[in-house]
Motif scaffolding. Sequence first.
Motif, PDB file in Angstrom:
ATOM      1  N   SER A 468     -57.785  39.058   3.679  1.00  0.00           N
ATOM      2  CA  SER A 468     -59.106  39.573   4.062  1.00  0.00           C
ATOM      3  C   SER A 468     -58.984  40.692   5.088  1.00  0.00           C
ATOM      4  O   SER A 468     -59.709  41.693   5.023  1.00  0.00           O
ATOM      5  N   VAL A 469     -58.054  40.555   6.017  1.00  0.00           N
ATOM      6  CA  VAL A 469     -57.858  41.592   7.034  1.00  0.00           C
ATOM      7  C   VAL A 469     -57.342  42.873   6.396  1.00  0.00           C
ATOM      8  O   VAL A 469     -57.817  43.978   6.703  1.00  0.00           O
ATOM      9  N   ILE A 470     -56.386  42.736   5.489  1.00  0.00           N
ATOM     10  CA  ILE A 470     -55.841  43.927   4.797  1.00  0.00           C
ATOM     11  C   ILE A 470     -56.941  44.611   4.001  1.00  0.00           C
ATOM     12  O   ILE A 470     -57.070  45.851   4.010  1.00  0.00           O
ATOM     13  N   ARG A 471     -57.760  43.819   3.299  1.00  0.00           N
ATOM     14  CA  ARG A 471     -58.857  44.388   2.512  1.00  0.00           C
ATOM     15  C   ARG A 471     -59.862  45.088   3.421  1.00  0.00           C
ATOM     16  O   ARG A 471     -60.399  46.144   3.080  1.00  0.00           O
ATOM     17  N   ARG A 472     -60.105  44.521   4.590  1.00  0.00           N
ATOM     18  CA  ARG A 472     -61.044  45.121   5.547  1.00  0.00           C
ATOM     19  C   ARG A 472     -60.543  46.482   6.013  1.00  0.00           C
ATOM     20  O   ARG A 472     -61.306  47.455   6.103  1.00  0.00           O
ATOM     21  N   VAL A 473     -59.274  46.558   6.315  1.00  0.00           N
ATOM     22  CA  VAL A 473     -58.687  47.821   6.764  1.00  0.00           C
ATOM     23  C   VAL A 473     -58.736  48.859   5.649  1.00  0.00           C
ATOM     24  O   VAL A 473     -59.039  50.042   5.889  1.00  0.00           O
ATOM     25  N   GLN A 474     -58.464  48.443   4.426  1.00  0.00           N
ATOM     26  CA  GLN A 474     -58.523  49.370   3.293  1.00  0.00           C
ATOM     27  C   GLN A 474     -59.939  49.901   3.091  1.00  0.00           C
ATOM     28  O   GLN A 474     -60.132  51.095   2.823  1.00  0.00           O
ATOM     29  N   ASP A 475     -60.924  49.027   3.195  1.00  0.00           N
ATOM     30  CA  ASP A 475     -62.313  49.465   3.040  1.00  0.00           C
ATOM     31  C   ASP A 475     -62.702  50.462   4.132  1.00  0.00           C
ATOM     32  O   ASP A 475     -63.430  51.425   3.883  1.00  0.00           O
ATOM     33  N   THR A 476     -62.221  50.222   5.346  1.00  0.00           N
ATOM     34  CA  THR A 476     -62.534  51.122   6.456  1.00  0.00           C
ATOM     35  C   THR A 476     -61.881  52.485   6.264  1.00  0.00           C
ATOM     36  O   THR A 476     -62.452  53.517   6.648  1.00  0.00           O
ATOM     37  N   SER A 477     -60.693  52.508   5.668  1.00  0.00           N
ATOM     38  CA  SER A 477     -60.000  53.787   5.448  1.00  0.00           C
ATOM     39  C   SER A 477     -60.724  54.660   4.437  1.00  0.00           C
ATOM     40  O   SER A 477     -60.557  55.875   4.430  1.00  0.00           O
ATOM     41  N   ASP A 478     -61.534  54.055   3.573  1.00  0.00           N
ATOM     42  CA  ASP A 478     -62.334  54.809   2.604  1.00  0.00           C
ATOM     43  C   ASP A 478     -63.802  54.488   2.837  1.00  0.00           C
ATOM     44  O   ASP A 478     -64.490  53.945   1.974  1.00  0.00           O
TER      45      ASP A 478
END
Length: 747
Positions: A468-478
């Motif tokens: 979930s944390v990795i997905r959150r960071v990915q969403d923030t990057s885009d």
Amino acid sequence: MKQFIAKIANSRAIFMIGCGYLFLAFLPLHWPINIGLDPSWSYGITRAAQSGMQFGKDIIFTFGPWGFLTHGVSMEIVWWQIWLFRTIVHLMFWVVFTRLILTTDKSHILYKYLAIFSIGLIYCRGLSHDYELAYTLLALVTLLLHKKLNSFWILLLGGLAGFLSLTKLSLGIKAFLLFLPLLYPKLANGESPKTSYLARFIPNISFLIVFISAFLLAGELFVYPAELFQKSIRFSLFFVLVSLLLTIIVTFFKANNPLGLNRTYGFNFLKIIEEFSKQSKKRESRGFWPAWHSLLVISFAISTLLLSLLNRDIYRYLHTALEITSGYSSAMSVIGPRPELLFGLVCLVSILFYCLEQARLSLQNPRLIAYFLSVFLFSWFSFKHGFVRQDGHMFLFFHTLLIVICTILMVHRNSLQPSGNTPPIKRPYRRPFVLWIMAFLTVFYLINPSLFGREFGQVNLTSLSPLSVIRRVQDTSDIYGKYLIGQKQSQRNLEPEDLGDSVRNILGSESVDIIPWDIVRAEKNNLNWQPRPIFQSYAVYTDFLDTKNLESFQLNPRKYLLYDFKSIDGRHPFFDEPKTLRYVLCNYDKVSLDKQSSSSLILQNRSLDSRCATDGLPISQAKEWNVPISIDEMDSGFTTVKVKVGYTLLGKLYKLLFRAPPTYIEVQYYNGSTSRYRFIPENAQGGLVINPLPSSSEMFDLTFFETESYSNSNKVRTLEFSNSNSLLYKKSLALEFNNYSLDKTNS
């Protein structure tokens, strides 16, 4: 080995990694538009800000002109402002709390782990952005508590408090209270203030003037963003002119005193300037002549006052926002489980005694005294907000309770301990077991609210998983791509609010208002939404607010209204905004539609005069609670009753410090059935429509727009007023009945 493990457990790297992980796990994303009561006001304040409406005039609500930054939805133009603001607040929160944790003494390792665990739990349970910002301010003040501040810091903090009051007034008040301790001089350990006992509790006058002036200036400049540039220019001109004028006066009196004011009248302007600068001389001169420093402070204050008096936008906003805040305690009160309330009260009283004890131990340091008192007031504000409406709101208090406990536990203990040859202070709270017990019980409650009979479900910890944390960071990057996805989600969420082509063709580009709260329909159907100031009917808490809505309709009648017969908390829809409703009944006709076209009534402004007329003289009565009152039978028109409810002294204090319990009207119909509806004492004096009193949308339509005679299921035979606590209200009610005729012929 044990020493190695202890060293690792107390290392700065471990705490920084833990805080960094939680920072990434809860990065803010976008908030799509949704349907329902709360999502509707989120959309409303966002659209109002996007459209440049003026809060305090065009819009009156719990949130201010910048409230969309904390509770708005992602819409075109403002979405990036919302995301950027929330990201900055999120970053500030973790930077400040990480700094506070790292600066805590190494011997207090348990306090540090309690803080990290508690914050993570609060985020998992759900932390609103306004409270995230409030907790940031609490930690920031705790960090600055032992710092020597200059006027620039005070100017910055005052301006910040003023701006935050424009997001939500209660947030600005909390910031104001939290920043007040910093206006006191910072004392070294063991140092005693060289003033009298009473004078030491008076803050630095120069700082206080700067702080209040900055608060008002920020509020005046940002309350209406469209005029920010013009007001900034105006203030600059005021500041230059006032500074020049004061400089001339000071120079004149210093060089020559032809009137002998000092001898004759005991008044010397230069003397006042120099005396005013005494407190600044040692701490803030920084190479400047102290008199000029004070002159600038006075010029700044006078210029701010002139600007605010000239425009009065900030006063209008503060007045209306206070009206909303004052009415909330009675209009929105919801009573929950008593064990939960008892636990909250015990926690609040424990915080009070702890803060009072620490203040008593800090009598030589007024800044610390003010700090502990402001922390308690901060806790009390959260208690009131959480338990006035004792549903999901009470989580706000328990979140605050954990944050306050962690913060005051991490306050440096050596700041309370005298130095030199002074004997150590006996400290009964050296080991604050009470705070630890409260912390553990609160943690247990937040994890499993069923402890007090709550059914909110257990806390969701999935946000903390690595995936979930990795997905959150990915969403923030885009983030822009995520915004586009959110827009598509908004469209799917709004599908149930589609009015259909036939209704949209009727409404066209004409002005439309929506009653009581489903204003997201304006977005789905591209309507020309022109809201009344309090754009959700249930939020019309007082007669003043009801009058504002009425005046808005009288000055700018909307061509069409979308009306739904519903309310909240067991209220009758007629009781939400009584004056405004009476205007609608008298000045709007129903638009005939196919029943399949819309679930809402479409009302159109009459081209003729009002279809209502007074029928007879008003009848005034004084009645007690729980006494049945007979109502005259009628087959046409309607009856209103103005209700004036008086509070006892105990009731006024109870409402101010806590909440006012609900009040009710129980009606008996001519068919023998009974119903019980809640009403709001503060707006009931506007005149509640009490007869006929339909119980459904269909009956409302038939009664007020169709048939000539009334059904016995709508006609009221008797009514009776009741309350939940007779000690809080005066025994007698002042009632005034008015009858109105009603012409049902469409214009």
